[in-house]
Design an enzyme around this catalytic site. Structure first.
Site, PDB file in Angstrom:
ATOM      1  N   CYS A  60      -2.350   6.359  -4.632  1.00 63.43           N
ATOM      2  CA  CYS A  60      -3.424   7.144  -5.245  1.00 63.43           C
ATOM      3  C   CYS A  60      -2.952   8.461  -5.847  1.00 63.43           C
ATOM      4  O   CYS A  60      -2.366   9.301  -5.158  1.00 63.43           O
ATOM      5  CB  CYS A  60      -4.520   7.408  -4.207  1.00 63.43           C
ATOM      6  SG  CYS A  60      -5.977   8.214  -4.927  1.00 63.43           S
ATOM      7  N   CYS A 188     -19.131  -3.303  -0.143  1.00 63.47           N
ATOM      8  CA  CYS A 188     -18.167  -3.594  -1.199  1.00 63.47           C
ATOM      9  C   CYS A 188     -16.795  -3.298  -0.601  1.00 63.47           C
ATOM     10  O   CYS A 188     -16.493  -2.143  -0.287  1.00 63.47           O
ATOM     11  CB  CYS A 188     -18.438  -2.718  -2.424  1.00 63.47           C
ATOM     12  SG  CYS A 188     -17.213  -2.902  -3.749  1.00 63.47           S
TER      13      CYS A 188
END
Length: 331
Positions: A60, A188
């Site tokens: 990230c 999700c």
């Protein structure tokens, strides 16, 4: 028919080992039995708070420990977020996803977050948030605001997890998912492939997803190696920097078979995939994509390219059915 949650790793491994045509046939058969054919959900993802995250996720660019040149920004103004949602709806998106680079949201941020959820919902779109780890109380607040989905990925197999992230555990991720489910919000949850992991790790990743209550939405990301991140620098200029496209399609196909009723989303990494690879992913049962030119901080294929590809394939945008899943989940 209730989906199975008793998959073994051996069964999932056997699916990966099938001849490619047989695997695709089985995945397409499962897909057509559970979803509209030739329809793909369009979703838009907006970074509502970029950079400065204290987590050390190796993939990230928003991690404070990454040397990616990304500047930390404050939480966006509610009105600006709602303007972006309205534009996404005009472009055909049925779901609007909002992501903040936090370890977990602070209580002072919750009122603005709740306003965003309510505002997007009033436009008739499905809402999704990804804000890091949630307390039980925060999950309840989001549920009361009407949040449809909460994204919190497990990223990889339990065994490989510590090679990617050290600032929180795999079990921390599971705890947040339990808070989300308990609050009545759809889950999700997916992960990233192409991080230098083995096929055994991909099997373990799908086994973990397939043996929990199946997430209603499963994003499958291909790593976008960003310079200045641990994995981006580690994999740069190596054969591991990009997962083999056939192996990626196999991963999508196995996800479809293991989680027959879940939406399987092609997420990050599409901008570097060939049209043929994406077409095979749709054939394998992927039925959701992110549209637009950016995903949080990574580039994306863009609306025009997607429209052209859909036209070639005879694929149409799935009509939004906002909030339908949420009421069903709450019954």
């Amino acid at each position: 028919m209730t989906p199975r949650t008793d998959w073994t790793r051996e069964e999932i491994s056997a699916l990966f080992d099938l001849p490619f045509a047989d695997l695709m046939f089985e995945a397409q058969t499962v897909h057509r039995a559970n979803h509209p054919r030739n329809e793909v959900q369009l979703s838009t993802l907006l970074s509502i708070k970029t950079g400065g995250c204290p987590e050390d996720c190796g993939y990230c660019s928003q991690s404070a420990s990454a040397d990616s040149g990304l500047k930390a920004e404050k939480l966006m103004d509610v009105r600006t977020v709602l303007q972006a949602a309205a534009q996404a709806k005009d472009n055909g998106s049925g779901r609007f996803c909002m992501g903040a680079a936090w370890r977990s949201p602070k209580d002072r941020d919750m009122p603005a977050i709740i306003e965003m959820v309510k505002g997007v919902r009033q436009m008739g779109m499905e809402t999704c948030m990804t804000l890091g780890m949630l307390s039980e109380g925060q999950a309840k607040q989001l549920a009361e605001a009407g949040l449809d989905y909460y994204n919190h990925n497990i990223d990889t197999s339990p065994e490989n997890y510590a090679n990617v992230i050290t600032t929180r555990t795999f079990e921390d991720r599971i705890e947040t998912l339990e808070h989300v489910r308990s609050a009545g919000i759809n889950v999700c949850c997916g992960g990233i492939v192409g991080m230098g992991e083995t096929r055994e790790d991909r099997i373990g990743f799908l086994h973990a997803l397939g043996t929990m209550p199946h997430p209603e939405s499963v994003p499958i990301n291909a790593l976008v190696p960003v310079k200045g991140t641990v994995l981006g620098d580690m994999l740069a200029d190596t054969p591991l920097a990009k997962i083999d496209e056939i192996e990626f399609v196999r991963t999508v196909a196995v996800a479809r078979i293991v989680m027959p009723q879940s939406m399987v989303r092609l997420s990050a990494g599409r901008e570097s995939m060939s049209e043929a690879c994406q077409a095979l992913c749709f054939m394998a049962g992927a039925n959701s994509i992110f549209t637009g030119d950016r995903l949080l901080t990574a580039p994306n294929a863009g609306d025009d390219k997607d429209s052209a590809l859909f036209a070639k394939l005879g694929v149409v945008a799935m009509q939004a059915a906002p909030h339908g899943h949420l009421e069903e989940a709450a019954e």
